[in-house]
Structures are given as C-alpha cells and as structure tokens.
Design a protein around this motif. Structure first.
Motif, PDB file in Angstrom:
ATOM      1  N   GLY A  18     -21.566  43.725  45.547  1.00 18.15           N
ATOM      2  CA  GLY A  18     -21.258  43.758  46.973  1.00 18.15           C
ATOM      3  C   GLY A  18     -19.805  43.903  47.334  1.00 18.15           C
ATOM      4  O   GLY A  18     -19.432  43.627  48.483  1.00 18.15           O
ATOM      5  N   PHE A  19     -18.963  44.398  46.389  1.00 20.29           N
ATOM      6  CA  PHE A  19     -17.527  44.493  46.675  1.00 20.29           C
ATOM      7  C   PHE A  19     -16.956  45.810  46.151  1.00 20.29           C
ATOM      8  O   PHE A  19     -17.067  46.123  44.965  1.00 20.29           O
ATOM      9  CB  PHE A  19     -16.773  43.320  46.029  1.00 20.29           C
ATOM     10  N   ILE A  20     -16.331  46.584  47.045  1.00 17.03           N
ATOM     11  CA  ILE A  20     -15.643  47.808  46.652  1.00 17.03           C
ATOM     12  C   ILE A  20     -14.155  47.519  46.565  1.00 17.03           C
ATOM     13  O   ILE A  20     -13.519  47.150  47.558  1.00 17.03           O
ATOM     14  CB  ILE A  20     -15.925  48.942  47.652  1.00 17.03           C
ATOM     15  N   ILE A  21     -13.604  47.660  45.349  1.00 16.85           N
ATOM     16  CA  ILE A  21     -12.178  47.410  45.141  1.00 16.85           C
ATOM     17  C   ILE A  21     -11.437  48.743  45.114  1.00 16.85           C
ATOM     18  O   ILE A  21     -12.014  49.794  45.386  1.00 16.85           O
ATOM     19  CB  ILE A  21     -11.932  46.582  43.868  1.00 16.85           C
ATOM     20  N   TYR A  22     -10.158  48.710  44.778  1.00 20.75           N
ATOM     21  CA  TYR A  22      -9.279  49.868  44.933  1.00 20.75           C
ATOM     22  C   TYR A  22      -8.583  50.151  43.606  1.00 20.75           C
ATOM     23  O   TYR A  22      -8.055  49.220  42.984  1.00 20.75           O
ATOM     24  CB  TYR A  22      -8.231  49.510  45.994  1.00 20.75           C
ATOM     25  N   PRO A  23      -8.547  51.407  43.151  1.00 15.17           N
ATOM     26  CA  PRO A  23      -7.793  51.713  41.927  1.00 15.17           C
ATOM     27  C   PRO A  23      -6.305  51.422  42.112  1.00 15.17           C
ATOM     28  O   PRO A  23      -5.799  51.381  43.234  1.00 15.17           O
ATOM     29  CB  PRO A  23      -8.036  53.215  41.727  1.00 15.17           C
ATOM     30  N   GLY A  24      -5.610  51.268  41.005  1.00 14.39           N
ATOM     31  CA  GLY A  24      -4.171  51.035  41.064  1.00 14.39           C
ATOM     32  C   GLY A  24      -3.384  52.327  41.065  1.00 14.39           C
ATOM     33  O   GLY A  24      -3.934  53.409  40.858  1.00 14.39           O
ATOM     34  N   LYS A  25      -2.066  52.188  41.289  1.00 10.45           N
ATOM     35  CA  LYS A  25      -1.197  53.364  41.293  1.00 10.45           C
ATOM     36  C   LYS A  25       0.018  53.195  40.387  1.00 10.45           C
ATOM     37  O   LYS A  25       0.959  53.967  40.471  1.00 10.45           O
ATOM     38  CB  LYS A  25      -0.728  53.666  42.726  1.00 10.45           C
TER      39      LYS A  25
END
Length: 395
Positions: free
Chosen positions: A334-341
């Motif tokens: 239930g959680f959409i996280i974010y790729p790093g940069k």
C-alpha cells in the motif's frame, strides 16, 4: 497546535499511499469537490478564484498589501518559467543557487529564455550558505537576481532561505524563490523573509491535485514585468492584469482542480495553517526516520538539513537487496516510494507530505521491515562507500 487535527483515512478507492513530493495522497473531500462542472466565465467560479488568491496571500501575511497572487495553468515548472521570464530582465544576470535537480532545471530554463546567468553548484546535496552568496555577488557586480530552491526534493534538503535572503539584499540584489515543495508547510512570510516573488503549485503541501501553479509577487515587480515575457501563455503580467480586471483566467483554467484546491485550502486553514501542517509533516518525518534507522537504514543528510517534505535513504549493502523488488514489495503493502537521484551510491526517497500522519508512517516502517524479510535482507545498513560519500559531502 492544529486548530482541527485532520481525520486521516485510507485512500477511498484502496489505492496506495503516494510517498512522493507531489502528486500526493489527497483527502476524499478534495476528490469529491471535483464532481461538479463549472463555467470558467461564471460568477461563481470567479468568486472561487478570488477567494483562492486571497487565502494564498494570507499565508504570506502581506499586511502592507504589497503583494498579489497570480495563478497559472500547467505544472509547477510552467509557473517557475513564468516567474523567471517575467521577473528577470533581458539585460539582467541571474545567479542560480543549485544543489540538485531543480536548481539544474532553473538553469536550463534560463538557457531557453536566453537570460545571462551563472550557476553556483554545491554538488547535489549541500546547502548554499549566506557567506558564499555574499562572496559570489561581490565577485560579480553584473548579477541582478538570485534564484534558490526552497526545498530541493532530489535529496530532501531544506535550504537556508533566511540567511540567503539577508545576503542577497545586503548586496542590493533581488531574490526569487522556488518554494514548489515547501510552501504551505515551511513559513515564508514576507515580513520575515524578503523576496520579490515565490512560486509553488497546487499538488504539494496544500494537498490539492495537479493542474496549476501560482506566483506570489510584489505588485511593483508585476507592473515592471509588462512586455517582458517571451511567451503569450506564460506572461504573468498579462494574466495578473486580466484577472484583476475581469476576475477570469485569460485562457481555460483547470476548473475542477481549482475548486478542489479551494477545498484543500480550507482544510489547511482548519489544521492550523502553515504551523499546523508543518508540525504534522515534521512528526511524519521524525517517526519515519527513527523507524527506518531502527531497521539499519541511514539517511543521506544530517538531522539539521532534513526537511519535513521528503527523506533520502541509502540502499542496503546486502547482496539480496534489489530496489525494484523493494519498490514492488512496498507497493503491494500500500505504499509507493520514490527512486533516488544520487550518482555515487544507490538510494531511494520517502515523502512525508499528503494525507498521512504518524500512524501511517509507522505502517510504512513496518512494511519496509516485512519487505526486507521477504527479500532475505537481515540488515539495511548501507555500503561503506555511502558513509564515505556522506562524510565527504558534510565536510
């Protein structure tokens, strides 16, 4: 403390929480506001626009009536370009304070606008400081304007805009602030921090949905911007003049988005405004960081630079860890996280903003723990190279 703590409920359709710096998870009331159709020329919608502009101005505490709010169709980047095109003279020179992807985007925009500029690049993840700005301005008297990103979400760093502002005006220059992901949760009152204009958008800390941005600027800057913009549709002076004369947007506005944003503004005010919203997000960050560190994760930034908007974590060193698998595992829970940069070491990011509270963040940590177990990763400690990189950046 908030006047009315928000009633945080899971997403109504069962979709995952968006742990990103916008678009973000919105309330059911905000979504529900989009069910009605509006005529963009109608008096009722013009009243919505007027109320929205006033409520945004109230957030910067413009007691002298020196500022006005100009909404602009499109993504936040549209409004950033509108601000740069309208407020930087064609014969001026801009100092871009860059420490991440959005500082780089500002410089790229200035290239398109054919504005003379220089970039002061702090790498990706260290803040520009006031004394550095002073030195750069003294070294180049041709600089007329300085642009800074308030919260650089490529790392999650909260840049020190107060000391930057003091340095800029002490040297007789002008400051423009990209507060895209910070406005509404981090104070930016015009009596406390001096600037000519700032820009943000609907789908960030005020918890609306994407579709428009807005610029809050000094009225004398708006007057001076007449005829300066390169673009018909992004001309802030023309939009401002038309809106003040007719109450209407010059071109078709995202009516449903605007009405939803007004609902979000009302909820923001009920929560205690900037202070209340910022306190919830800071609590979200603290619960998240404490819990993730308990699993062995390490943050890129020291605590003093951690914004309440988004946090960057190093990926674990364990051979069984794979970010794509971790992402999918978190999504199924239930959680959409974010790729790093980060360029030197692998990382990922978790947002703290939107319709979430400390209870949700504890669930995020639990989901991370369960996903690591499913992957066979007993410890989330980062590789040695990540700690070396962090030490280098902090030096």
């Amino acid at each position: 403390m908030p006047d009315t703590a928000p009633n945080i409920t899971p997403p109504h359709l069962g979709e995952p929480y968006l742990l990103t710096p916008g678009p973000l998870t919105t309330s059911y009331e905000v979504k529900q506001a989009m069910l009605r159709d509006w005529g963009s020329w109608d008096g009722d919608f013009r009243a919505v626009t007027a109320q929205m502009r006033k409520m945004l101005l109230d957030m910067v505490n413009d007691t002298k009536g020196e500022f006005d709010c100009v909404p602009m169709q499109g993504s936040g980047t549209f409004s950033v370009e509108a601000m740069l095109a309208s407020f930087t003279p064609r014969d001026g020179k801009v100092l871009v304070l860059s420490n991440g992807a959005y500082g780089k985007r500002i410089a790229q925009t200035l290239e398109y606008l054919n504005r003379d500029h220089v970039v002061f690049d702090k790498g990706d993840y260290m803040p520009p400081r006031g004394d550095e700005v002073t030195a750069a301005l003294r070294a180049d008297p041709a600089i007329t304007h300085v642009v800074v990103v308030h919260c650089e979400t490529s790392s999650g760093i909260l840049n020190p805009v107060t000391e930057i502002s003091q340095a800029v005006y002490a040297e007789g220059r002008k400051l423009l602030i990209d507060s895209m992901s910070a406005f509404g949760a981090i104070p930016l009152e015009v009596g406390e921090i001096r600037y000519q204009a700032m820009v943000s958008s609907a789908n960030k800390c005020i918890e609306g949905v994407p579709g428009f941005g807005f610029v809050i600027a000094r009225k004398d800057e708006l007057e001076a911007a007449k005829g300066r913009s390169h673009s018909l549709s992004l001309d802030l002076h023309a939009q401002w003049a038309h809106m003040n004369k007719t109450g209407q947007w010059r071109f078709t506005p995202p009516t449903h988005v605007v009405v939803a944003f007004l609902e979000a503004l009302k909820a923001h005010k009920a929560e205690g405004g900037v202070a209340g919203r910022g306190a919830r997000y800071a609590d979200n960050r603290d619960v998240l960081v404490d819990g993730m560190r308990g699993l062995g994760f390490e943050t890129l930034l020291k605590d003093r630079w951690l914004s309440p908007i988004i946090v960057t974590f190093f990926c674990p060193a364990h051979d069984a860890f794979d970010f794509d698998a971790f992402y999918e595992g978190m999504k199924t829970k239930g959680f959409i996280i974010y790729p790093g940069k980060l360029t030197v070491v692998d990382s990922f990011r978790i947002g703290c903003i939107g319709q979430m509270d400390a209870g949700v963040m504890r669930d995020v940590v639990q989901a991370a723990k369960e996903t690591l177990n499913e992957m066979g990763v007993p410890d989330a400690a980062p590789p040695k190279a990540a700690l070396i990189e962090r030490a280098r950046l902090a030096a």
